[in-house]
Design an enzyme around this catalytic site. Structure first.
Site, PDB file in Angstrom:
ATOM      1  N   GLU A   1       6.594 -21.631   9.427  1.00 39.25           N
ATOM      2  CA  GLU A   1       6.632 -20.718   8.149  1.00 39.25           C
ATOM      3  C   GLU A   1       5.702 -19.469   8.383  1.00 39.25           C
ATOM      4  O   GLU A   1       4.633 -19.429   9.343  1.00 39.25           O
ATOM      5  CB  GLU A   1       6.307 -21.453   6.704  1.00 39.25           C
ATOM      6  CG  GLU A   1       7.556 -22.531   6.475  1.00 39.25           C
ATOM      7  CD  GLU A   1       7.338 -23.206   5.263  1.00 39.25           C
ATOM      8  OE1 GLU A   1       6.294 -23.208   4.606  1.00 39.25           O
ATOM      9  OE2 GLU A   1       8.290 -23.901   4.996  1.00 39.25           O
TER      10      GLU A   1
ATOM     11  N   GLU B   1      16.133 -26.088  13.502  1.00 36.38           N
ATOM     12  CA  GLU B   1      17.258 -26.032  14.338  1.00 36.38           C
ATOM     13  C   GLU B   1      17.220 -24.889  15.334  1.00 36.38           C
ATOM     14  O   GLU B   1      17.641 -24.896  16.347  1.00 36.38           O
ATOM     15  CB  GLU B   1      18.355 -26.024  13.318  1.00 36.38           C
ATOM     16  CG  GLU B   1      18.538 -27.213  12.580  1.00 36.38           C
ATOM     17  CD  GLU B   1      17.859 -27.275  11.302  1.00 36.38           C
ATOM     18  OE1 GLU B   1      16.755 -26.451  11.270  1.00 36.38           O
ATOM     19  OE2 GLU B   1      18.579 -27.772  10.309  1.00 36.38           O
TER      20      GLU B   1
ATOM     21  N   ASN C   1      10.224 -26.592  12.020  1.00 28.95           N
ATOM     22  CA  ASN C   1      10.043 -25.211  11.066  1.00 28.95           C
ATOM     23  C   ASN C   1       8.760 -24.686  11.125  1.00 28.95           C
ATOM     24  O   ASN C   1       7.694 -25.152  11.304  1.00 28.95           O
ATOM     25  CB  ASN C   1      10.587 -25.539   9.754  1.00 28.95           C
ATOM     26  CG  ASN C   1       9.665 -26.449   8.882  1.00 28.95           C
ATOM     27  OD1 ASN C   1       9.430 -27.453   9.487  1.00 28.95           O
ATOM     28  ND2 ASN C   1       9.768 -26.298   7.630  1.00 28.95           N
TER      29      ASN C   1
ATOM     30  N   CYS D   1      13.538 -21.864  10.951  1.00 32.14           N
ATOM     31  CA  CYS D   1      14.162 -23.488  10.756  1.00 32.14           C
ATOM     32  C   CYS D   1      13.991 -24.181  12.091  1.00 32.14           C
ATOM     33  O   CYS D   1      14.099 -23.372  13.221  1.00 32.14           O
ATOM     34  CB  CYS D   1      15.551 -23.378  10.581  1.00 32.14           C
ATOM     35  SG  CYS D   1      16.069 -22.902   8.762  1.00 32.14           S
TER      36      CYS D   1
HETATM   37  N1  THU Z   1      14.093 -25.574   6.746  1.00 30.51           N
HETATM   38  C1  THU Z   1      14.645 -26.091   8.142  1.00 30.51           C
HETATM   39  O1  THU Z   1      13.657 -26.072   8.980  1.00 30.51           O
HETATM   40  N2  THU Z   1      15.943 -26.519   8.462  1.00 30.51           N
HETATM   41  C2  THU Z   1      16.867 -26.760   7.439  1.00 30.51           C
HETATM   42  O2  THU Z   1      18.001 -27.344   7.866  1.00 30.51           O
HETATM   43  C3  THU Z   1      16.545 -26.375   6.014  1.00 30.51           C
HETATM   44  C4  THU Z   1      15.238 -25.509   5.588  1.00 30.51           C
HETATM   45  C5  THU Z   1      12.999 -25.186   6.686  1.00 30.51           C
HETATM   46  C6  THU Z   1      12.596 -23.656   6.385  1.00 30.51           C
HETATM   47  C7  THU Z   1      11.501 -23.648   5.641  1.00 30.51           C
HETATM   48  O3  THU Z   1      10.338 -23.730   6.306  1.00 30.51           O
HETATM   49  C8  THU Z   1      11.587 -25.187   4.828  1.00 30.51           C
HETATM   50  O4  THU Z   1      12.558 -25.716   5.501  1.00 30.51           O
HETATM   51  C9  THU Z   1      12.041 -24.829   3.395  1.00 30.51           C
HETATM   52  O5  THU Z   1      13.164 -24.130   3.044  1.00 30.51           O
END
Ligand code: THU
Length: 133
Positions: A44, A55, A42, A53
């Site tokens: 941010e 994925e 991920n 995310c």
């Molecule tokens: N996040 C992911 O990368 N994948 C997921 O399946 C759930 C959420 C990340 C997004 C954000 O950076 C952090 O987790 C908190 O939501």
């Protein structure tokens, strides 16, 4: 590739997560039809909704390299719970592979559970819907 090897790649990708705002690190490893694997973490932003995310980072890398069909996706996070893809990622993934096998891993125990994407996103909206116009 074994499930353990795919999980290991997701776990390695998690170490690169850029998550200074949520402190929730995620790593994903997406296996393509030909056996190649693309990973993601991920990413941010100070503008919170811009977060991407793990994925979708993996999916984007795989598609950019010319892949369209996927077999398995391992996901692990810094949390204790099994990490399943969020709603947006489910929609992005089902565009390519409804029968994708999701391997959700507990970030603390390393245990995993398997479920298909179509089970996670039943009655999905796909390109078939657009053909009904
Ligand atoms: N996040 C992911 O990368 N994948 C997921 O399946 C759930 C959420 C990340 C997004 C954000 O950076 C952090 O987790 C908190 O939501």
């Amino acid at each position: 590739m074994t499930v353990s090897e795919l999980i290991a790649l997701a776990t390695e990708a998690k170490t690169h997560a850029y998550a200074p705002y949520s402190s929730f690190s995620v790593g994903a490893a997406l296996e393509c039809e030909d056996g190649s694997v693309f990973t993601g973490c991920n990413v941010e932003s100070a503008s919170y909704p811009c977060a991407i995310c793990a994925e979708r980072v993996a999916l984007g890398a795989a598609v950019a390299a010319g892949n369209r069909r996927f077999q398995r996706l391992a996901i692990t996070s810094s949390g204790e719970d099994f990490c399943y893809p969020c709603g947006i990622c489910r929609q992005n993934l089902i565009e390519f592979s409804p029968d994708l096998q999701i391997i959700a891993v507990s970030g603390t125990t390393g245990e995993h559970k398997e479920i298909s994407l179509s089970e996670l996103l039943p009655f999905s909206f796909t390109s078939d819907n657009l053909k009904q116009l």
